[in-house]
Design a protein around this motif. Structure first.
Motif, mmCIF file in Angstrom:
data_model
loop_
_atom_site.group_PDB
_atom_site.id
_atom_site.type_symbol
_atom_site.label_atom_id
_atom_site.label_comp_id
_atom_site.label_asym_id
_atom_site.label_seq_id
_atom_site.Cartn_x
_atom_site.Cartn_y
_atom_site.Cartn_z
ATOM 1 N N ARG A 31 0.708 -1.132 -0.085
ATOM 2 C CA ARG A 31 -0.281 0.018 0.086
ATOM 3 C C ARG A 31 0.689 1.355 0.005
ATOM 4 O O ARG A 31 1.822 1.338 0.715
ATOM 5 C CB ARG A 31 -0.857 -0.085 1.126
ATOM 6 N N GLY A 32 0.422 2.390 -0.896
ATOM 7 C CA GLY A 32 1.320 3.441 -0.851
ATOM 8 C C GLY A 32 2.412 3.294 -1.854
ATOM 9 O O GLY A 32 3.341 4.482 -2.068
ATOM 10 N N GLU A 33 3.055 2.167 -2.372
ATOM 11 C CA GLU A 33 3.971 2.290 -3.031
ATOM 12 C C GLU A 33 3.686 2.754 -4.691
ATOM 13 O O GLU A 33 2.800 2.466 -5.110
ATOM 14 C CB GLU A 33 4.498 0.911 -2.912
ATOM 15 N N THR A 34 4.745 3.493 -5.090
ATOM 16 C CA THR A 34 4.837 3.578 -6.572
ATOM 17 C C THR A 34 6.031 3.057 -7.168
ATOM 18 O O THR A 34 7.110 2.880 -6.920
ATOM 19 C CB THR A 34 5.123 5.270 -6.727
ATOM 20 N N LYS A 35 5.581 2.159 -8.309
ATOM 21 C CA LYS A 35 6.637 1.453 -9.025
ATOM 22 C C LYS A 35 6.562 1.970 -10.569
ATOM 23 O O LYS A 35 5.622 2.098 -10.971
ATOM 24 C CB LYS A 35 6.582 0.020 -8.816
ATOM 25 N N VAL A 36 7.831 2.189 -11.114
ATOM 26 C CA VAL A 36 7.841 2.794 -12.547
ATOM 27 C C VAL A 36 8.686 1.427 -13.339
ATOM 28 O O VAL A 36 9.902 0.847 -12.802
ATOM 29 C CB VAL A 36 8.844 4.137 -12.474
ATOM 30 N N LEU A 37 7.792 1.139 -14.236
ATOM 31 C CA LEU A 37 8.268 0.156 -15.284
ATOM 32 C C LEU A 37 8.896 0.986 -16.577
ATOM 33 O O LEU A 37 8.325 1.861 -17.045
ATOM 34 C CB LEU A 37 6.946 -0.439 -15.555
ATOM 35 N N VAL A 38 10.082 0.507 -16.902
ATOM 36 C CA VAL A 38 10.660 0.835 -18.077
ATOM 37 C C VAL A 38 11.245 -0.105 -18.713
ATOM 38 O O VAL A 38 11.419 -1.294 -18.276
ATOM 39 C CB VAL A 38 11.825 1.929 -17.675
ATOM 40 N N GLY A 39 11.423 0.089 -19.945
ATOM 41 C CA GLY A 39 11.949 -0.993 -20.941
ATOM 42 C C GLY A 39 12.077 -0.687 -22.231
ATOM 43 O O GLY A 39 11.208 0.230 -22.892
ATOM 44 N N PRO A 40 12.525 -1.207 -23.261
ATOM 45 C CA PRO A 40 12.654 -0.884 -24.704
ATOM 46 C C PRO A 40 11.077 -0.997 -25.296
ATOM 47 O O PRO A 40 10.461 -1.789 -24.579
ATOM 48 C CB PRO A 40 13.613 -1.777 -25.404
ATOM 49 N N SER A 41 11.019 -0.300 -26.256
ATOM 50 C CA SER A 41 9.630 -0.624 -27.292
ATOM 51 C C SER A 41 9.558 -1.955 -27.608
ATOM 52 O O SER A 41 10.412 -2.512 -28.059
ATOM 53 C CB SER A 41 9.644 0.424 -28.414
ATOM 54 N N GLY A 42 8.291 -2.563 -27.180
ATOM 55 C CA GLY A 42 8.238 -3.859 -27.637
ATOM 56 C C GLY A 42 8.503 -4.980 -26.516
ATOM 57 O O GLY A 42 8.318 -6.304 -26.737
ATOM 58 N N SER A 43 8.881 -4.348 -25.222
ATOM 59 C CA SER A 43 9.453 -5.243 -24.340
ATOM 60 C C SER A 43 8.326 -5.768 -23.410
ATOM 61 O O SER A 43 8.494 -6.687 -22.698
ATOM 62 C CB SER A 43 10.220 -4.654 -23.239
ATOM 63 N N GLY A 44 7.048 -5.248 -23.872
ATOM 64 C CA GLY A 44 5.592 -5.848 -23.098
ATOM 65 C C GLY A 44 5.295 -5.389 -21.968
ATOM 66 O O GLY A 44 4.587 -5.523 -21.222
ATOM 67 N N LYS A 45 5.718 -3.794 -21.860
ATOM 68 C CA LYS A 45 4.999 -3.091 -20.696
ATOM 69 C C LYS A 45 3.544 -2.916 -20.834
ATOM 70 O O LYS A 45 2.875 -3.118 -19.600
ATOM 71 C CB LYS A 45 5.738 -1.803 -20.444
ATOM 72 N N SER A 46 3.111 -2.425 -21.860
ATOM 73 C CA SER A 46 1.645 -2.183 -22.047
ATOM 74 C C SER A 46 1.092 -3.592 -21.842
ATOM 75 O O SER A 46 -0.223 -3.720 -21.064
ATOM 76 C CB SER A 46 1.348 -1.821 -23.591
ATOM 77 N N THR A 47 1.571 -4.686 -22.440
ATOM 78 C CA THR A 47 0.945 -5.899 -22.234
ATOM 79 C C THR A 47 0.691 -6.327 -20.823
ATOM 80 O O THR A 47 -0.389 -6.863 -20.245
ATOM 81 C CB THR A 47 1.706 -6.808 -23.144
ATOM 82 N N LEU A 48 1.903 -6.051 -20.188
ATOM 83 C CA LEU A 48 1.792 -6.347 -18.649
ATOM 84 C C LEU A 48 0.755 -5.589 -18.035
ATOM 85 O O LEU A 48 -0.229 -6.211 -17.051
ATOM 86 C CB LEU A 48 3.137 -5.926 -18.197
ATOM 87 N N LEU A 49 0.724 -4.364 -18.154
ATOM 88 C CA LEU A 49 -0.302 -3.674 -17.568
ATOM 89 C C LEU A 49 -1.622 -4.068 -17.785
ATOM 90 O O LEU A 49 -2.733 -4.258 -17.043
ATOM 91 C CB LEU A 49 -0.298 -2.302 -17.698
ATOM 92 N N ARG A 50 -2.182 -4.261 -19.063
ATOM 93 C CA ARG A 50 -3.300 -4.971 -19.587
ATOM 94 C C ARG A 50 -3.430 -6.199 -19.112
ATOM 95 O O ARG A 50 -4.847 -6.608 -19.114
ATOM 96 C CB ARG A 50 -3.464 -4.856 -21.074
ATOM 97 N N CYS A 51 -2.685 -6.763 -18.773
ATOM 98 C CA CYS A 51 -2.819 -8.240 -18.308
ATOM 99 C C CYS A 51 -3.467 -8.157 -16.731
ATOM 100 O O CYS A 51 -4.146 -8.967 -16.333
ATOM 101 C CB CYS A 51 -1.595 -9.210 -17.978
ATOM 102 N N ILE A 52 -2.880 -7.368 -16.118
ATOM 103 C CA ILE A 52 -3.508 -6.831 -14.725
ATOM 104 C C ILE A 52 -4.818 -6.848 -14.513
ATOM 105 O O ILE A 52 -5.572 -7.638 -13.805
ATOM 106 C CB ILE A 52 -2.588 -5.794 -13.878
ATOM 107 N N ASN A 53 -5.487 -5.989 -15.454
ATOM 108 C CA ASN A 53 -6.973 -5.998 -15.371
ATOM 109 C C ASN A 53 -7.733 -6.802 -16.473
ATOM 110 O O ASN A 53 -8.663 -6.565 -16.906
ATOM 111 C CB ASN A 53 -7.336 -4.369 -15.419
#
Ligand SMILES: Nc1ncnc2c1ncn2[C@@H]1O[C@H](COP(=O)(O)OP(=O)(O)OP(=O)(O)O)[C@@H](O)[C@H]1O
Ligand SMILES: [Mg+2]
Lengths: 246, 228
Positions: A31-53
């Motif tokens: 609770r209260g944590e902020t995590k920042v996700l970085v990585g090259p284009s195509g590394s799957g960042k959006s996919t990961l967020l969209r998998c969460i919901n």
């Protein structure tokens, strides 16, 4: 397993037509944590967020929200507790700013109309747009639209907020106002996962920086540490590149 | 020749005007009924095509339906429904006209609705779903109101062309405006132009009135700052 995790992502895998985009991703947020996700284009960042919901349902792995598993059968209720901020805002174009922030409180959570209005007005003040309640999205700048979309997510009183490159669609002079709102949220104790290349935000607001590449988490740790002495060569190279250009 | 004494065409028109109005009334009821059938069925077809099961078993018949009703002249459809159906079930000319024209309008309206729904950016549905709306709620509260904005223009065209096409119900004997006009002409011999000019005016006024209402609705749906 830790009980006080607001978000617990375990070994998530996802393929698109044979292309494995997430190859087993796990991380957790207290609770209260902020995590920042970085990585090259195509590394799957959006996919990961969209998998969460489950905007993109994962093939394998499990996701827990405050101890409760996110499943197909409870997905609408879970999504109501997971705020999502899109790169291109996606405000409801036929509704006023106020109604954008009200509608899901009323139609999803069943909040009474007057309570929803009051909450919407509060959240709009919080993002500095109290005076824009009766405007329509198309009458606002990109930065203002993104702040409305943050207010819309906040009004649902979510357990966690997910941001997918919230400033990437904005003109450079408009990113500041959005980043400032996000910084304020982080310091107010909001729990957030943020995909962004705004390294000033990562430095100031992130409890942890996660570097993803090729569907794996390569390295994670406090931002200061990763910026100054990342263990992995690729992390160091990537952070150098976005420090110069981002 | 047995000419009615002292009655010129103006007197006849004045005397028979109630019949023309009655014919206009029949045309309006036909119009409303066919548009209503077309709306309900057209919306159902559109929703099934966009959000229904993707199996051929569902999608193929919908496609065939749409193609057939858009591809066959309405006069033929009127004959088929009147003479064809009345062999099996005693159907009035009016009912046959409502059915034939309503089913055809459904094919057209489903297309209007489909492209209106498709013109709503995918992000709108996605944002609604991401906030916990069910698919049905998202369609009802987000996609539908926005698509109405896109549909109203083409729908106004459909309305106008259907008004004009109600006159074709004449061919199977529905006593609508055009047939009433025909009765007047046969009873007065000649004066075709005068009678049809009045009839044309009636169709025109009805058309304009309907269009004005629909334009007013369109203005009401317009959203400030939003360009189509
Ligand atoms: N709907 C989809 N169908 C097929 N492939 C997809 C789909 N969505 C994403 N991909 C692929 O999955 C990979 C990861 O995409 P993703 O959008 O998650 O990356 P990202 O890290 O968010 O990149 P970016 O920084 O460019 O936003 C890419 O190779 C992309 O082409
Ligand atoms: Mg992305």
């Amino acid at each position: 397993m830790t009980d006080d995790l607001v978000l617990d992502v375990r070994d998530v895998k996802k393929s698109y037509e044979g292309l494995e985009v997430l190859k087993g991703i796990g991380f957790g947020l207290r609770r209260g944590e902020t995590k920042v996700l970085v990585g090259p284009s195509g590394s799957g960042k959006s996919t990961l967020l969209r998998c969460i919901n489950h905007l993109t349902p994962p093939d394998e792995g499990r996701i827990f929200l405050s101890g409760e598993e996110v499943l197909e059968k409870n997905i609408d209720a879970m999504r109501a507790r997971i705020g999502f901020v899109f790169q291109d805002f996606n405000l409801f174009s036929h509704l006023t700013v106020l109604d954008n922030v009200r509608i899901c409180q009323v139609k999803v959570k069943g909040v009474a109309a007057d309570v929803a209005t009051e909450r919407a007005q509060q959240e709009l003040e919080r993002v500095g747009l109290g005076d824009k309640a009766s405007a329509y999205p198309a009458e606002l700048s990109g930065g203002q639209q993104q702040r409305v979309s943050i207010a819309r997510a906040l009004a649902m009183d979510p357990d966690v907020l997910l941001f997918d490159e919230p400033t990437s669609a904005l003109d450079p002079e408009l990113t500041g106002e959005v980043v400032r709102v996000m910084q304020k949220l982080a310091s107010d104790g909001m729990t957030m996962v943020v995909v962004t290349h705004e390294m000033s935000f990562a430095r100031q607001a992130a409890d942890e920086l996660i570097f993803m590449e090729n569907g794996y988490i390569i390295e994670q740790g406090p931002p200061q540490q990763l910026f100054s002495s990342a263990a992995n060569d690729r992390t160091r190279a990537f952070l150098n590149v976005i420090a110069e250009h981002g | 020749m047995c000419r009615e004494p002292d009655l010129d065409i103006y007197d006849v028109l004045l005397r028979d005007f109630p019949f023309l109005l009655k014919g206009l009334g029949v045309a309006v009821v036909l119009l409303v009924a066919l548009l209503l059938i077309g709306f309900v069925l057209g919306m159902a077809i559109c929703l099934l095509q966009l959000y229904g099961p993707r199996t051929l078993l569902v999608q193929w018949p919908l496609k065939v339906y749409e193609r057939v009703f858009r591809g066959v002249p309405i006069i033929i459809m009127l004959f088929i429904f009147y003479y064809g159906v009345s062999g099996i079930y005693d159907i009035s000319a009016f009912a046959a006209a409502v059915l034939a024209m309503g089913l055809r309008s459904a094919a057209y309206q489903s297309q209007i609705f489909r492209s209106a729904f498709q013109s709503v950016p995918a992000g709108q549905m996605m944002a609604a779903r991401a906030m916990g709306m069910s698919k049905i709620k998202a369609i009802r509260h987000i996609v539908f109101p926005q698509s109405a904005r896109h549909a109203i223009g083409p729908w106004t065209n459909e309305f106008s062309s259907e008004i004009k096409e109600t006159s074709l119900a004449y061919v199977i004997g529905v006593v609508e405006l055009t047939r009433q006009a025909h009765y007047i002409i046969t009873s007065t011999q000649g004066n075709v132009l005068m009678v049809f000019a009045v009839v044309a005016l009636l169709y025109f006024v009805l058309n304009r009135a309907g269009n004005s209402l629909l334009y007013a609705f369109e203005r009401k749906l317009a959203v400030p700052g939003f360009e189509k």
